[in-house]
Motif scaffolding. Structure first.
Motif, PDB file in Angstrom:
ATOM      1  N   LEU A   7      51.332  38.341  -0.118  1.00 23.78           N
ATOM      2  CA  LEU A   7      52.057  38.867   1.032  1.00 23.78           C
ATOM      3  C   LEU A   7      53.468  38.305   1.126  1.00 23.78           C
ATOM      4  CD1 LEU A   7      49.290  38.803   3.784  1.00 23.78           C
ATOM      5  CD2 LEU A   7      50.180  40.787   2.561  1.00 23.78           C
ATOM      6  N   VAL A   8      53.657  37.088   0.601  1.00 26.00           N
ATOM      7  CA  VAL A   8      54.982  36.459   0.647  1.00 26.00           C
ATOM      8  C   VAL A   8      55.651  36.450  -0.724  1.00 26.00           C
ATOM      9  CG1 VAL A   8      54.443  35.044   2.662  1.00 26.00           C
ATOM     10  CG2 VAL A   8      53.992  34.144   0.382  1.00 26.00           C
ATOM     11  N   SER A  95      57.700  31.193   8.149  1.00 30.51           N
ATOM     12  CA  SER A  95      57.722  32.639   7.950  1.00 30.51           C
ATOM     13  C   SER A  95      58.016  33.334   9.274  1.00 30.51           C
ATOM     14  CB  SER A  95      56.384  33.106   7.390  1.00 30.51           C
ATOM     15  OG  SER A  95      56.350  34.499   7.321  1.00 30.51           O
ATOM     16  N   LYS A  96      59.149  33.990   9.341  1.00 31.62           N
ATOM     17  CA  LYS A  96      59.479  34.771  10.534  1.00 31.62           C
ATOM     18  C   LYS A  96      58.535  35.970  10.656  1.00 31.62           C
ATOM     19  CE  LYS A  96      64.274  33.422  10.619  1.00 31.62           C
ATOM     20  NZ  LYS A  96      65.671  33.827  10.525  1.00 31.62           N
ATOM     21  N   GLU A  97      58.078  36.474   9.507  1.00 28.41           N
ATOM     22  CA  GLU A  97      57.168  37.620   9.526  1.00 28.41           C
ATOM     23  C   GLU A  97      55.857  37.277  10.226  1.00 28.41           C
ATOM     24  OE1 GLU A  97      58.557  36.480   6.660  1.00 28.41           O
ATOM     25  OE2 GLU A  97      60.053  38.014   6.294  1.00 28.41           O
ATOM     26  N   ALA A  98      55.397  36.028  10.070  1.00 21.40           N
ATOM     27  CA  ALA A  98      54.153  35.619  10.725  1.00 21.40           C
ATOM     28  C   ALA A  98      54.313  35.651  12.238  1.00 21.40           C
ATOM     29  CB  ALA A  98      53.744  34.225  10.258  1.00 21.40           C
ATOM     30  N   CYS A  99      55.464  35.226  12.734  1.00 24.46           N
ATOM     31  CA  CYS A  99      55.721  35.269  14.173  1.00 24.46           C
ATOM     32  C   CYS A  99      55.748  36.709  14.681  1.00 24.46           C
ATOM     33  CB  CYS A  99      57.040  34.580  14.499  1.00 24.46           C
ATOM     34  SG  CYS A  99      56.995  32.805  14.226  1.00 24.46           S
ATOM     35  N   LEU A 100      56.384  37.591  13.910  1.00 28.38           N
ATOM     36  CA  LEU A 100      56.431  38.994  14.317  1.00 28.38           C
ATOM     37  C   LEU A 100      55.046  39.616  14.328  1.00 28.38           C
ATOM     38  CD1 LEU A 100      59.614  40.124  12.351  1.00 28.38           C
ATOM     39  CD2 LEU A 100      59.421  39.663  14.806  1.00 28.38           C
ATOM     40  N   LEU A 101      54.234  39.266  13.332  1.00 26.88           N
ATOM     41  CA  LEU A 101      52.867  39.776  13.274  1.00 26.88           C
ATOM     42  C   LEU A 101      52.050  39.266  14.461  1.00 26.88           C
ATOM     43  CD1 LEU A 101      50.669  41.354  11.780  1.00 26.88           C
ATOM     44  CD2 LEU A 101      50.221  39.306  10.443  1.00 26.88           C
ATOM     45  N   TRP A 103      53.162  38.415  17.429  1.00 24.69           N
ATOM     46  CA  TRP A 103      53.579  39.133  18.637  1.00 24.69           C
ATOM     47  C   TRP A 103      53.013  40.547  18.632  1.00 24.69           C
ATOM     48  CZ3 TRP A 103      54.910  36.920  22.837  1.00 24.69           C
ATOM     49  CH2 TRP A 103      55.569  35.698  22.817  1.00 24.69           C
TER      50      TRP A 103
END
Length: 114
Positions: A7-8, A95-101, A103
């Motif tokens: 995923l990363v 990971s900024k993507e993890a925070c977005l996920l 939310w």
């Protein structure tokens, strides 16, 4: 655990140190530790008991094996991620993507039976 590194973009042939090497190392090491803690979880445990019985050592029960290994096993189990971080330091630290996920999941509402 094997689904997270792709995923990363951390694949065996492409940036394994990004995250994949760390996660795999932690997974393998914790599996070895927990397998050693439980008498019937690892074949060498049974072999060790058979060898001990031939040396006139009293038989150890399943619970006895677990309790004897528990202090060392818990220390090893808790230290494994830190040791792995030292030996296979991942280059991805956040990971900024993890925070977005996260939310996005929060917007779905609380868990329910359905």
């Amino acid at each position: 655990m094997a689904n997270i590194p792709p995923l990363v973009g951390s694949l065996p042939d492409k940036e394994p140190q990004k995250l994949g090497a760390y996660l795999i190392w932690v997974g393998i090491a914790t599996t070895c530790i927990t397998s050693s803690m439980f008498f019937t979880a690892l074949a060498p445990n049974l072999l060790a008991m058979e060898t001990a019985l031939k040396s006139n050592v009293p038989e150890i029960s399943w619970l006895g094996w677990f309790l004897a290994f528990l202090p060392a096993g818990m220390v090893l189990f808790l230290l494994t991620p830190y040791l792995a971080y030292y030996l296979c330091k991942p280059t991805l630290k956040g990971s900024k993507e993890a925070c977005l996920l996260a939310w996005g999941l929060a917007s779905l509402g609380s868990m329910c039976k359905n």
